[in-house]
Design a protein around this motif. Structure first.
Motif, PDB file in Angstrom:
ATOM      1  N   GLY A  25     -10.463   2.847 -13.101  1.00 50.17           N
ATOM      2  CA  GLY A  25     -11.478   2.133 -12.143  1.00 50.17           C
ATOM      3  C   GLY A  25     -12.234   3.488 -11.766  1.00 50.17           C
ATOM      4  N   LEU A  26     -11.853   4.186 -11.422  1.00 49.96           N
ATOM      5  CA  LEU A  26     -12.514   5.527 -10.913  1.00 49.96           C
ATOM      6  C   LEU A  26     -13.095   5.999 -12.249  1.00 49.96           C
ATOM      7  CD1 LEU A  26     -10.027   7.276  -9.012  1.00 49.96           C
ATOM      8  CD2 LEU A  26     -11.858   6.178  -7.741  1.00 49.96           C
ATOM      9  N   PHE A  27     -12.990   6.434 -14.010  1.00 51.06           N
ATOM     10  CA  PHE A  27     -13.773   6.683 -14.216  1.00 51.06           C
ATOM     11  C   PHE A  27     -15.064   5.496 -15.528  1.00 51.06           C
ATOM     12  CE2 PHE A  27     -10.672   9.925 -15.249  1.00 51.06           C
ATOM     13  CZ  PHE A  27     -11.362  10.379 -15.071  1.00 51.06           C
ATOM     14  N   CYS A  28     -14.556   3.928 -14.870  1.00 52.00           N
ATOM     15  CA  CYS A  28     -15.085   3.375 -16.106  1.00 52.00           C
ATOM     16  C   CYS A  28     -16.259   3.006 -14.766  1.00 52.00           C
ATOM     17  CB  CYS A  28     -15.071   1.832 -15.686  1.00 52.00           C
ATOM     18  SG  CYS A  28     -13.435   2.957 -17.363  1.00 52.00           S
ATOM     19  N   GLY A  29     -17.857   2.578 -14.642  1.00 55.81           N
ATOM     20  CA  GLY A  29     -18.544   1.408 -14.009  1.00 55.81           C
ATOM     21  C   GLY A  29     -20.208   2.673 -14.865  1.00 55.81           C
ATOM     22  N   GLY A  35     -14.198  14.135 -17.075  1.00 54.51           N
ATOM     23  CA  GLY A  35     -13.682  14.934 -16.039  1.00 54.51           C
ATOM     24  C   GLY A  35     -13.820  16.121 -15.148  1.00 54.51           C
ATOM     25  N   ARG A  36     -14.674  16.682 -16.284  1.00 54.36           N
ATOM     26  CA  ARG A  36     -15.758  17.591 -15.103  1.00 54.36           C
ATOM     27  C   ARG A  36     -15.605  17.786 -13.924  1.00 54.36           C
ATOM     28  NH1 ARG A  36     -20.400  19.756 -16.765  1.00 54.36           N
ATOM     29  NH2 ARG A  36     -20.608  20.823 -15.457  1.00 54.36           N
ATOM     30  N   ASP A  37     -16.349  16.405 -13.922  1.00 53.55           N
ATOM     31  CA  ASP A  37     -16.995  15.318 -12.525  1.00 53.55           C
ATOM     32  C   ASP A  37     -16.246  15.764 -11.458  1.00 53.55           C
ATOM     33  OD1 ASP A  37     -19.170  15.284 -13.657  1.00 53.55           O
ATOM     34  OD2 ASP A  37     -18.790  13.370 -14.346  1.00 53.55           O
ATOM     35  N   ILE A  38     -15.039  15.467 -11.560  1.00 53.35           N
ATOM     36  CA  ILE A  38     -13.934  15.020 -11.154  1.00 53.35           C
ATOM     37  C   ILE A  38     -13.184  16.861 -10.424  1.00 53.35           C
ATOM     38  CG2 ILE A  38     -10.945  14.753 -10.434  1.00 53.35           C
ATOM     39  CD1 ILE A  38     -11.961  11.628 -11.984  1.00 53.35           C
ATOM     40  N   LEU A  39     -13.018  17.264 -11.456  1.00 55.48           N
ATOM     41  CA  LEU A  39     -12.995  18.886 -11.493  1.00 55.48           C
ATOM     42  C   LEU A  39     -13.783  19.918 -10.478  1.00 55.48           C
ATOM     43  CD1 LEU A  39     -11.644  20.156 -14.534  1.00 55.48           C
ATOM     44  CD2 LEU A  39     -10.584  20.526 -12.625  1.00 55.48           C
ATOM     45  N   LEU A  40     -15.372  19.488 -10.029  1.00 57.96           N
ATOM     46  CA  LEU A  40     -15.864  19.806  -9.160  1.00 57.96           C
ATOM     47  C   LEU A  40     -15.627  19.397  -8.366  1.00 57.96           C
ATOM     48  CD1 LEU A  40     -19.277  20.006 -11.980  1.00 57.96           C
ATOM     49  CD2 LEU A  40     -18.077  22.469 -10.446  1.00 57.96           C
ATOM     50  N   ILE A  46     -20.138  18.715  -5.472  1.00 56.67           N
ATOM     51  CA  ILE A  46     -20.383  17.292  -5.455  1.00 56.67           C
ATOM     52  C   ILE A  46     -22.119  17.341  -6.143  1.00 56.67           C
ATOM     53  CG2 ILE A  46     -21.082  15.419  -4.144  1.00 56.67           C
ATOM     54  CD1 ILE A  46     -19.287  16.529  -1.989  1.00 56.67           C
ATOM     55  N   ASN A  47     -21.554  17.341  -7.116  1.00 60.41           N
ATOM     56  CA  ASN A  47     -22.778  16.509  -8.308  1.00 60.41           C
ATOM     57  C   ASN A  47     -22.864  15.065  -7.979  1.00 60.41           C
ATOM     58  OD1 ASN A  47     -21.253  15.593  -9.703  1.00 60.41           O
ATOM     59  ND2 ASN A  47     -21.094  17.493 -11.463  1.00 60.41           N
ATOM     60  N   LEU A  53     -18.594   8.919  -7.096  1.00 62.64           N
ATOM     61  CA  LEU A  53     -16.825   9.049  -7.208  1.00 62.64           C
ATOM     62  C   LEU A  53     -16.456   8.312  -5.427  1.00 62.64           C
ATOM     63  CD1 LEU A  53     -15.510   9.018  -9.273  1.00 62.64           C
ATOM     64  CD2 LEU A  53     -15.140  11.376  -9.442  1.00 62.64           C
ATOM     65  N   LEU A  54     -17.187  10.053  -4.858  1.00 63.25           N
ATOM     66  CA  LEU A  54     -16.748   9.577  -4.159  1.00 63.25           C
ATOM     67  C   LEU A  54     -17.115   8.542  -3.098  1.00 63.25           C
ATOM     68  CD1 LEU A  54     -15.209  11.838  -1.956  1.00 63.25           C
ATOM     69  CD2 LEU A  54     -17.229  12.946  -1.141  1.00 63.25           C
ATOM     70  N   TYR A  55     -18.765   8.536  -2.981  1.00 66.41           N
ATOM     71  CA  TYR A  55     -19.120   7.188  -2.407  1.00 66.41           C
ATOM     72  C   TYR A  55     -18.988   5.969  -2.520  1.00 66.41           C
ATOM     73  CZ  TYR A  55     -19.911  11.837   1.126  1.00 66.41           C
ATOM     74  OH  TYR A  55     -19.847  12.719   1.063  1.00 66.41           O
ATOM     75  N   VAL A  56     -18.633   5.718  -3.745  1.00 64.07           N
ATOM     76  CA  VAL A  56     -19.093   4.317  -4.355  1.00 64.07           C
ATOM     77  C   VAL A  56     -17.417   4.381  -5.046  1.00 64.07           C
ATOM     78  CG1 VAL A  56     -19.602   2.631  -5.955  1.00 64.07           C
ATOM     79  CG2 VAL A  56     -21.617   4.659  -4.368  1.00 64.07           C
ATOM     80  N   ARG A  57     -17.453   4.278  -5.929  1.00 66.20           N
ATOM     81  CA  ARG A  57     -15.957   4.066  -6.484  1.00 66.20           C
ATOM     82  C   ARG A  57     -14.707   4.767  -5.588  1.00 66.20           C
ATOM     83  NH1 ARG A  57     -17.349   5.933 -12.176  1.00 66.20           N
ATOM     84  NH2 ARG A  57     -19.791   4.752 -12.021  1.00 66.20           N
ATOM     85  N   LEU A  58     -14.629   4.898  -4.938  1.00 62.35           N
ATOM     86  CA  LEU A  58     -13.216   5.139  -4.158  1.00 62.35           C
ATOM     87  C   LEU A  58     -13.192   4.664  -3.379  1.00 62.35           C
ATOM     88  CD1 LEU A  58     -10.885   7.615  -4.597  1.00 62.35           C
ATOM     89  CD2 LEU A  58     -11.941   9.677  -2.817  1.00 62.35           C
TER      90      LEU A  58
END
Lengths: 328, 257
Positions: A25-29, A35-40, A46-47, A53-58
């Protein structure tokens, strides 16, 4: 002490599947996330993708997990307490009661966002009590209970429509709420609802022996020393709070509360601890997967998850009925 | 002073909502014996049992259990003394062992978790009723007779002095009926007070030590099977002709027609 090993492995498998579904669910959309975005994000940078990821998907995935758990837990409890496999919270008007309270509250007090979950609990609880007592007065059979629930359900839906008609500028988009969906979740409502659902599930697990004894029938429960009236009230309150929490941010999602406890009973046999755990996990899993599908299959368009649930849930439910016909 | 395990019913009127089924009845149920409650349909047999179990609306009258008024006990204390086996049960698919284990529920304190001792009582009860091999089967997979035995084992696991059975043989075929009656006899040998609503008059007369005969919400007769038989009350209440015969082994069989 014989343990229910099969149920235990089912719980573990479902937990793993749920973790996988959350990841999916977090990856798709509509916007790709790597994965790099998550690591960052974990490093605190925050890019653009990280922000999505943080404000919409999560919040959305968290919302799916919480609403799925809440509705499944409510359905599981209501089916045991009313001793009726047809008593899903959407069928007997519990969701509609919560929905009516939410719509009424937002129409009369438009600025009262933070109070919506509480209005929702109250609506759900009053409805479930009403249905229970009407059912009891009219003969306490399985069918009168469902019929009185259906009547209350349609009355409340009518009342909800009436509120819409009289207050067109109501904050709630009528259709989206009625269909049920997880787009544009309000974070403060989600937080309250999340805490409530987790507390309800923990309380239910703490009282699983009482729930199981209640499930043996009210006469047997009484003779075993369980104060039946007190516990009926207590369990229905928990169920209403749980369903109300889900409805307060996800709208009138159907079928989870009816379907999931059925599936859970098929695989666990109805021993309360396993039944509750499997219901809750399955509810979260199902809603997370459906919501992910609802916003990716037709990307960049998305359909409300409530539509998908009804379109998939109803045939699946019928298939279950046919498949297990005569087994019990 | 009443003895432990004895039940005394004084001037009891009871029923459901506003409908009175039992009308100011008196009855005595002796301890450590099998008492059969007999009567035609609608005579108030089940209502009597439910009143004793605290499941019915009591309008007037008193029920004494082991010499103390029912109201003086807490629900938990009563549950530790007395078990009521309902006539029908909701569909359940929990494992047999879990069901039997719940017989120990009245003995648990918060938080209600079953311990080693509870499992021991549970195991003993399953052995006594001969269902130990079914322990991991789900209730839905059992036959009617096996299921009834599982409920009986639940009653035994609770170690209550008083056992109330509401038509325990309904839906059972003859083999299980016989077995059930044998188990009731065993319970008496352990000193339990057994009260059963029964339909099979022949069995009731042969098995029971005491009989309470009901008609239209009143107690018509109370006494030993011999006394009740001699009085001819059964024939009158059920509107049948009665007779009896003795087989080669000396057992008396009663017949009705």
């Amino acid at each position: 002490m014989a343990k229910n090993n099969r149920s235990r492995s089912i719980v573990i498998i479902l937990t793993l599947l749920l973790v996988a579904a959350v990841g999916l669910g977090l990856f798709c959309g509509a916007a790709p996330v790597t994965g790099r975005d998550i690591l960052l994000l974990l490093k605190g940078e925050i890019n653009g993708s990280g922000r999505i990821l943080l404000y919409v998907r999560l919040p959305r995935v968290a919302g799916a997990v919480i609403a799925g758990m809440g509705l499944a837990a409510a359905g599981a409890v209501i089916q045991v307490i009313l001793n009726n496999p047809l008593a899903g919270p959407n069928i007997i008007g519990v969701n509609a009661g919560a929905g009516f309270a939410v719509v009424l509250c937002s129409a009369v007090f438009p600025a009262s966002y933070a109070w919506l979950p509480f209005a929702s609990f109250a609506g759900a609880f009053l409805t479930v009590l009403l249905v229970y007592y009407i059912g009891k007065r009219t003969g306490a059979s399985k069918i009168t209970l469902v019929l009185s629930g259906v009547a209350v359900n349609s009355f409340l839906n009518g009342a909800t429509d009436a509120v819409y008609t009289f207050s067109e500028e109501s904050l709630f988009a009528s259709n989206a709420f009625k269909i049920g969906g997880l787009a544009g979740i309000n974070l403060s409502v989600l937080r309250t609802a999340g805490i409530v659902v987790v507390v309800v599930v923990l309380l239910l697990l703490l009282f699983h022996n009482e729930l199981e004894v209640f499930g043996l029938g009210e006469e047997t429960a009484h003779t075993l020393g369980l104060p039946v009236g007190v516990y009926r009230f207590f369990f229905l309150l928990l169920a209403a709070v749980s369903a109300g929490a889900a409805v307060s941010f996800a709208g009138l999602l159907g079928f989870i509360g009816l379907l999931v406890p059925h599936m859970a009973r098929r695989v666990t046999g109805g021993e309360s601890k396993e039944y509750l755990l499997v219901s809750v996990l399955l509810g979260a899993l199902l809603l997370t997967l459906c919501d992910t599908a609802a916003r990716t299959v037709f990307a960049p368009y998305e359909i409300p998850v409530g539509i998908l649930l009804s379109l998939l849930g109803a045939p699946f439910f019928l298939w279950l009925l046919f498949r297990f016909r005569g087994r019990q | 002073m009443q003895e432990k395990g004895e039940i005394q019913v004084c001037g009891l009127s009871a029923g459901y909502d506003r409908k009175i089924v039992l009308d100011a009845i008196d009855a005595r149920i002796p301890k450590g014996r099998i008492t059969a409650v007999l009567g035609p349909n609608g005579s108030g047999k089940s209502t009597l049992l439910k009143s004793i179990a605290g499941l019915c609306r009591k309008m007037t009258g008193k029920i004494y259990i082991s010499g103390k008024r029912m109201e003086e006990y807490t629900q938990r204390e009563l549950a530790q003394k007395m078990f009521y086996l309902a006539q029908s049960h909701p569909d359940s698919s929990i494992r047999t062992e879990r069901l039997v284990l719940h017989g120990r529920f009245p003995h648990l304190s918060y938080p209600r978790r079953y311990g080693r001792e509870d499992y021991q009582y549970c195991e003993q009860a399953m052995k006594q009723t001969g269902i130990i091999r079914l322990r991991d089967k789900r209730l839905g997979e059992l036959s009617g007779g096996e299921r009834q035995k599982a409920y009986l084992a639940m009653a035994l696991a609770g170690q209550t002095e008083i056992l109330l059975f509401d038509e325990p043989t309904t839906y059972l075929d003859i083999q299980y009926q016989t077995e059930l009656f044998r188990l009731l006899g065993e319970l008496r040998d352990y000193g339990k007070t057994v009260v059963a609503v029964l339909h099979d008059l022949d069995y009731a007369l042969r098995l029971a030590d005491w009989i309470v005969l009901l008609q239209d919400g009143s107690v018509v007769l109370e006494g030993t099977p011999g006394q009740v038989w001699e009085s001819g009350g059964i024939g009158e209440v059920f509107h049948v002709k009665t007779g009896c015969t003795t087989d080669q082994e000396g057992t008396i069989h009663y017949y009705f027609g």
